[in-house]
Design a protein around this motif. Structure first.
Motif, short mmCIF file in Angstrom:
data_model
loop_
_atom_site.label_atom_id
_atom_site.label_comp_id
_atom_site.label_asym_id
_atom_site.label_seq_id
_atom_site.Cartn_x
_atom_site.Cartn_y
_atom_site.Cartn_z
N LEU A 1 44.09 44.02 35.58
CA LEU A 1 42.81 44.51 36.08
C LEU A 1 42.50 45.91 35.57
O LEU A 1 41.33 46.28 35.38
CB LEU A 1 42.81 44.52 37.62
CG LEU A 1 42.75 43.15 38.30
CD1 LEU A 1 42.94 43.31 39.80
CD2 LEU A 1 41.44 42.44 38.00
N ARG A 2 43.54 46.68 35.30
CA ARG A 2 43.33 48.04 34.82
C ARG A 2 42.64 48.07 33.47
O ARG A 2 42.04 49.08 33.08
CB ARG A 2 44.67 48.77 34.78
CG ARG A 2 44.56 50.28 34.89
CD ARG A 2 45.87 50.91 35.29
NE ARG A 2 46.09 50.79 36.74
CZ ARG A 2 47.14 50.17 37.27
NH1 ARG A 2 48.04 49.62 36.51
NH2 ARG A 2 47.26 50.10 38.59
N LYS A 3 42.68 46.95 32.73
CA LYS A 3 41.99 46.88 31.43
C LYS A 3 40.48 46.90 31.60
O LYS A 3 39.75 47.34 30.71
CB LYS A 3 42.43 45.62 30.68
CG LYS A 3 43.90 45.63 30.28
CD LYS A 3 44.26 44.35 29.55
CE LYS A 3 45.73 44.37 29.14
NZ LYS A 3 46.12 43.12 28.41
N ILE A 4 39.99 46.41 32.74
CA ILE A 4 38.55 46.37 32.98
C ILE A 4 38.13 47.37 34.06
O ILE A 4 36.97 47.73 34.16
CB ILE A 4 38.06 44.95 33.34
CG1 ILE A 4 38.81 44.40 34.56
CG2 ILE A 4 38.20 44.02 32.15
CD1 ILE A 4 38.29 43.05 35.05
N VAL A 5 39.09 47.80 34.88
CA VAL A 5 38.83 48.79 35.93
C VAL A 5 39.96 49.81 35.85
O VAL A 5 40.96 49.72 36.57
CB VAL A 5 38.78 48.14 37.33
CG1 VAL A 5 38.41 49.19 38.38
CG2 VAL A 5 37.80 46.99 37.36
N LEU B 1 38.60 36.10 38.65
CA LEU B 1 38.01 37.33 39.19
C LEU B 1 37.06 38.00 38.21
O LEU B 1 36.08 38.64 38.62
CB LEU B 1 39.12 38.31 39.58
CG LEU B 1 39.99 37.93 40.78
CD1 LEU B 1 41.22 38.83 40.85
CD2 LEU B 1 39.19 38.00 42.07
N ARG B 2 37.33 37.87 36.93
CA ARG B 2 36.59 38.58 35.89
C ARG B 2 35.07 38.39 35.98
O ARG B 2 34.31 39.37 35.82
CB ARG B 2 37.10 38.14 34.51
CG ARG B 2 36.41 38.80 33.32
CD ARG B 2 36.73 40.27 33.25
NE ARG B 2 36.18 40.90 32.06
CZ ARG B 2 34.92 41.29 31.94
NH1 ARG B 2 34.09 41.12 32.95
NH2 ARG B 2 34.50 41.88 30.84
N PRO B 3 34.54 37.18 36.26
CA PRO B 3 33.08 37.03 36.31
C PRO B 3 32.41 37.82 37.42
O PRO B 3 31.19 38.04 37.36
CB PRO B 3 32.90 35.52 36.54
CG PRO B 3 34.16 34.89 36.04
CD PRO B 3 35.23 35.88 36.37
N TYR B 4 33.17 38.26 38.42
CA TYR B 4 32.59 38.99 39.54
C TYR B 4 32.66 40.51 39.35
O TYR B 4 32.31 41.26 40.26
CB TYR B 4 33.28 38.60 40.84
CG TYR B 4 33.24 37.12 41.12
CD1 TYR B 4 32.03 36.46 41.27
CD2 TYR B 4 34.42 36.38 41.22
CE1 TYR B 4 31.99 35.09 41.51
CE2 TYR B 4 34.39 35.02 41.47
CZ TYR B 4 33.17 34.38 41.61
OH TYR B 4 33.13 33.03 41.84
N LEU B 5 33.09 40.95 38.18
CA LEU B 5 33.19 42.38 37.91
C LEU B 5 31.87 43.12 38.15
O LEU B 5 31.88 44.23 38.72
CB LEU B 5 33.68 42.61 36.48
CG LEU B 5 33.82 44.08 36.04
CD1 LEU B 5 34.83 44.82 36.92
CD2 LEU B 5 34.23 44.14 34.57
N PRO B 6 30.71 42.57 37.76
CA PRO B 6 29.44 43.29 38.03
C PRO B 6 29.20 43.56 39.52
O PRO B 6 28.61 44.59 39.86
CB PRO B 6 28.38 42.36 37.44
CG PRO B 6 29.10 41.60 36.37
CD PRO B 6 30.48 41.37 36.93
N VAL B 7 29.65 42.65 40.39
CA VAL B 7 29.52 42.87 41.83
C VAL B 7 30.32 44.12 42.22
O VAL B 7 29.84 45.00 42.94
CB VAL B 7 30.03 41.65 42.63
CG1 VAL B 7 30.06 41.96 44.12
CG2 VAL B 7 29.16 40.43 42.35
N HIS B 8 31.54 44.17 41.74
CA HIS B 8 32.40 45.31 42.04
C HIS B 8 31.80 46.61 41.52
O HIS B 8 31.75 47.62 42.25
CB HIS B 8 33.78 45.08 41.42
CG HIS B 8 34.70 46.25 41.52
ND1 HIS B 8 35.26 46.66 42.71
CD2 HIS B 8 35.13 47.13 40.56
CE1 HIS B 8 36.01 47.73 42.49
NE2 HIS B 8 35.95 48.03 41.21
#
Length: 235
Positions: A56-60, A216-223
């Motif tokens: 997850l740290r790669k995208i956040v 989980l990746r598709p919901y990144l914009p929500v986060h």
């Protein structure tokens, strides 16, 4: 035992532990199976937190993945002080990866919920503290932030099996237009998106991290929207 970044999968005995706990939710049974809990639940949970946190740290980059109870691992003991249900233990495994400097449950994050025979994977904030609830509502109707949220919800809803939050109020809060395009979102006091599925075979293998990350990746914009909202409230 130091958690490992490589994860071999949850043992099937993890599921068996929770199946047994659901049938025997008592301190006596738990004490008799404490070794099973430590070996089949806690040890792999710590490894999984480290492994998924690394992905997850790669995208956040600022994600918190802390393999400790009351950090990324929710405690198994229930708080029964004000509950009519006095069963002492939770019958699911909850893991939390959050972003932000506030208290962990006042931040948006990624959630893993194993509740045999099903599991839930999602992102967001389950319940807003009062100061964020006000910011959330104002953001829902904002010309820029509200339109962005509309687009994000529409895109996330296209992921098969996705559920978007839950309505906590029957009516739109006073002072807001009940016919607004985000009226349904205004009736929520938390915002999250995710999927509820049967536990897949991948969870018991080294593919568990890839499986959960991909879900989980598709919901990144929500986060990201919620993180930005939280930062606005702090300024």
């Amino acid at each position: 035992m130091t958690p490992r970044a490589d994860f071999d999968g949850f043992p099937r005995d993890c599921v068996k532990f929770y199946e047994g706990l659901k049938k025997n939710n008592s301190r006596v049974w738990f004490d008799d199976h404490r070794t099973d809990y430590d070996q089949f639940v806690m040890a792999p949970a710590r490894d999984f937190v480290v492994a998924l946190g690394t992905r997850l740290r790669k995208i956040v980059p600022r994600i918190h993945a802390e393999p400790h109870v009351n950090k990324s691992i929710f405690r198994i003991n229930r708080d029964v002080r004000f509950s009519a249900d006095k069963l002492p233990y939770k019958t699911h495994l909850g893991l939390w990866f959050w972003e932000g400097d506030a208290r962990r449950m006042e931040c948006s994050g990624f959630y893993f919920h194993l509740d045999p025979p099903r599991m839930w994977l999602g992102v967001g904030m389950y319940t807003f503290p009062p100061h964020l609830l006000e910011e959330y509502r104002n953001s829902c109707v904002h010309d820029i932030y509200g339109k962005e949220l509309t687009r994000i919800v529409a895109k996330a809803s296209k992921v098969p099996g996705t559920s978007i939050g839950r309505e906590n109020y029957k009516r739109v809060p006073r002072g807001f237009d009940p016919d607004h395009r985000n009226a349904d979102l205004l009736r929520m006091n938390g915002f999250h998106a995710g999927i509820d599925i049967r536990i897949p075979k991948e969870i018991f293998t080294p593919k568990a991290v890839d499986f959960c990350y991909d879900k989980l990746r598709p919901y990144l914009p929500v986060h990201k929207w919620l993180v930005a909202m939280t930062e606005r409230a702090a300024n």
